[in-house]
Design an enzyme around this catalytic site. Structure first.
Site: not given
Length: 266
Positions: A117, A135
Site C-alpha cells: 500500500h 512511501e
C-alpha cells in the site's frame, strides 16, 4: 554521528496478513515484538558503526507500536503523529548523517507483498512525475530535502529493488517476498542479524552519494479507490481533478508535495 530510523511493520520478516499489523487483533503482539527487534538490530548496527545518537520514528499506523523498554539507552523515540508534513520522517534534521528504514513494504498497485500500500488503503496508486511511488519514494526525497542520505532499507523484495533503483548504493536486506496472499520470509533471527550487519556496513561506506535524484518540478497524482475521496481532496488549494478517482497537484519544491499529501491523504 546521528542516525535516523523510520520504522514500519508491513515489511517485517514473517508478516503475511493485515491482522498481524492491526493493534486491535490478537495476532498483533507477536509482530509488534518482531518489528521492535528489527529496530533494535538496526540501532545496534548504527552504534557499531559509530553512531552516538539514534532517533527512531515509530511510523506504523498509530505511531505507538514499538516496545520502547526494549530500545537501547542511546535511542530517542518519536511516537504518535504531530500532523507535520514530514510524517514518517518527522524528527529528521540536517545534522543527521543518514536515514535508515526498517519494516518497509512495496507500493500500492504492486503484488510484491500482500500488504502492499502507499500511505493508506484508500489510495490505489500514488504517481510522482509519471512513476508509481512508494512511501520510501516520498520519505527518501524528504530526507534529501534536509541533505540527509538514505543509507539502508530492510523490507520486502519489491521495495528493496525500488530503493536500489532510486538510491544507488543503498544497503538492503530483503526480509520477505509476496506471492498472492502468501509470503516467503527469512526467519526473524536471520533477518535481525542481516539488518544489524547491513546497517553497520552501510554506515561505514560513502554516504554522500546515496541521494535520490531531485527534479526541478514535481507533479503528484493520487488515485483513490473511492471517487468520494478524490472529490474531497480536490478542494486542497492548487489541486485539480485528474480523472474520475484522481487528484493532481504540482510544485517546484518537494516539501510542498509533502504538505499537499498531508492533507489530501488524511
Amino acid at each position: 554521528m546521528k542516525v535516523f530510523i523510520s520504522a514500519d511493520i508491513e515489511g517485517t520478516a514473517g508478516i503475511a496478513t493485515w491482522s498481524e499489523a492491526d493493534r486491535n487483533h490478537p495476532d498483533y503482539p507477536q509482530f509488534r515484538d518482531l518489528m521492535t527487534a528489527e529496530v533494535v538490530a538496526a540501532c545496534e548496527g548504527a552504534r557499531a558503526a559509530g553512531a552516538t545518537e539514534v532517533v527512531v520514528k515509530d511510523a506504523h499506523d498509530s505511531g505507538r507500536n514499538l516496545m520502547i523498554d526494549q530500545l537501547p539507552e542511546y535511542v530517542r523515540v518519536i511516537r504518535n503523529w504531530p500532523g507535520h508534513p514530514d510524517s514518517m520522517m518527522f524528527g529528521l534534521a540536517g545534522d543527521f548523517a543518514a536515514a535508515i528504514y526498517t519494516g518497509y513494504h512495496s507500493k500500492a498497485g504492486t503484488e510484491a507483498n500482500p500488504l502492499a500500500h502507499t500511505s493508506n488503503l484508500r489510495i490505489s496508486r500514488l504517481i510522482l512525475n509519471g512513476e508509481v511511488a512508494s512511501e520510501f519514494t516520498v520519505n527518501a526525497l524528504c530526507a534529501a530535502g534536509y541533505g540527509v542520505p538514505s543509507a539502508f532499507i530492510a523490507g520486502d523484495a519489491g521495495i528493496c529493488a525500488d530503493a536500489r533503483a532510486m538510491v544507488p548504493g543503498i544497503g538492503t536486506v530483503e526480509t520477505l517476498e509476496g506471492f498472492g496472499p502468501a509470503t516467503i520470509s527469512l526467519a526473524p533471527a536471520r533477518a535481525r542479524a542481516a539488518i544489524r550487519n547491513g546497517v553497520e556496513r552501510a554506515l561505514q561506506g560513502t554516504l554522500a552519494s546515496r541521494m535520490p535524484q531531485k527534479a526541478p518540478h514535481y507533479e503528484v497524482v493520487v488515485e483513490y479507490v473511492n471517487p468520494v475521496d478524490a472529490y474531497r481532496a480536490s478542494w486542497y488549494p492548487g489541486a485539480r481533478a485528474h480523472g474520475p478517482r484522481a487528484v493532481a497537484y504540482e510544485a517546484n519544491e518537494f516539501f510542498e508535495i509533502q504538505r499537499a499529501l498531508r492533507f489530501m491523504n488524511s
